[in-house]
Design a protein around this motif. Sequence first.
Motif, short mmCIF file in Angstrom:
data_model
loop_
_atom_site.label_atom_id
_atom_site.label_comp_id
_atom_site.label_asym_id
_atom_site.label_seq_id
_atom_site.Cartn_x
_atom_site.Cartn_y
_atom_site.Cartn_z
N ARG A 42 0.83 -1.20 0.00
CA ARG A 42 0.00 0.00 0.00
C ARG A 42 0.87 1.25 0.00
O ARG A 42 0.54 2.24 -0.66
CB ARG A 42 -0.95 0.02 1.21
CG ARG A 42 -1.99 -1.09 1.21
CD ARG A 42 -2.78 -1.22 -0.06
NE ARG A 42 -3.52 -0.01 -0.38
CZ ARG A 42 -3.95 0.31 -1.60
NH1 ARG A 42 -3.74 -0.50 -2.61
NH2 ARG A 42 -4.59 1.41 -1.82
N ILE A 43 1.96 1.23 0.75
CA ILE A 43 2.88 2.38 0.76
C ILE A 43 3.49 2.58 -0.62
O ILE A 43 3.64 3.72 -1.07
CB ILE A 43 3.96 2.18 1.85
CG1 ILE A 43 3.33 2.29 3.23
CG2 ILE A 43 5.10 3.18 1.69
CD1 ILE A 43 4.24 1.90 4.37
N GLU A 44 3.83 1.50 -1.29
CA GLU A 44 4.38 1.60 -2.65
C GLU A 44 3.37 2.26 -3.59
O GLU A 44 3.75 3.12 -4.41
CB GLU A 44 4.76 0.22 -3.16
CG GLU A 44 5.49 0.23 -4.47
CD GLU A 44 6.01 -1.13 -4.86
OE1 GLU A 44 6.20 -1.33 -6.08
OE2 GLU A 44 6.23 -1.99 -3.99
N VAL A 45 2.11 1.90 -3.49
CA VAL A 45 1.07 2.51 -4.32
C VAL A 45 0.96 4.00 -3.99
O VAL A 45 0.86 4.84 -4.90
CB VAL A 45 -0.29 1.81 -4.11
CG1 VAL A 45 -1.43 2.60 -4.73
CG2 VAL A 45 -0.24 0.41 -4.68
N PHE A 46 1.01 4.35 -2.72
CA PHE A 46 0.94 5.75 -2.30
C PHE A 46 2.07 6.56 -2.92
O PHE A 46 1.85 7.65 -3.47
CB PHE A 46 0.98 5.85 -0.77
CG PHE A 46 1.03 7.26 -0.28
CD1 PHE A 46 -0.12 8.02 -0.20
CD2 PHE A 46 2.24 7.84 0.09
CE1 PHE A 46 -0.07 9.33 0.25
CE2 PHE A 46 2.30 9.14 0.53
CZ PHE A 46 1.13 9.89 0.61
N HIS A 47 3.30 6.02 -2.86
CA HIS A 47 4.46 6.72 -3.44
C HIS A 47 4.33 6.86 -4.96
O HIS A 47 4.69 7.89 -5.53
CB HIS A 47 5.76 6.02 -3.08
CG HIS A 47 6.16 6.22 -1.66
ND1 HIS A 47 6.52 7.44 -1.15
CD2 HIS A 47 6.24 5.35 -0.63
CE1 HIS A 47 6.82 7.32 0.13
NE2 HIS A 47 6.65 6.05 0.48
N LEU A 48 3.83 5.84 -5.60
CA LEU A 48 3.63 5.89 -7.05
C LEU A 48 2.62 6.98 -7.42
O LEU A 48 2.86 7.78 -8.33
CB LEU A 48 3.17 4.53 -7.58
CG LEU A 48 2.86 4.46 -9.07
CD1 LEU A 48 4.12 4.71 -9.88
CD2 LEU A 48 2.26 3.12 -9.41
N LEU A 49 1.51 7.03 -6.71
CA LEU A 49 0.50 8.04 -7.00
C LEU A 49 1.02 9.44 -6.70
O LEU A 49 0.73 10.40 -7.43
CB LEU A 49 -0.78 7.76 -6.21
CG LEU A 49 -1.55 6.52 -6.63
CD1 LEU A 49 -2.72 6.26 -5.69
CD2 LEU A 49 -2.02 6.63 -8.06
#
Length: 65
Positions: A42-49
């Motif tokens: 989920r953190i990876e998705v947040f950073h990507l967005l």
Amino acid sequence: MDDEIFAYVTGRSDGIAGHRDPVRASHATTGADYRMGFLDGRIEVFHLLAAVRRIQDESDGDFLS
């Protein structure tokens, strides 16, 4: 050790997909590993967005330059 790594990787994949498996998350032995992987996903998705938003802000809506 292989079970813990598998649980982490599965959790990370589920985190990226945005789908949490409550059965794996509550597993007595590997549940913590799954939950940690899920959180990392989920953190990876947040950073990507966030990166996509920064790129959009930097472009100022000028798509041709």
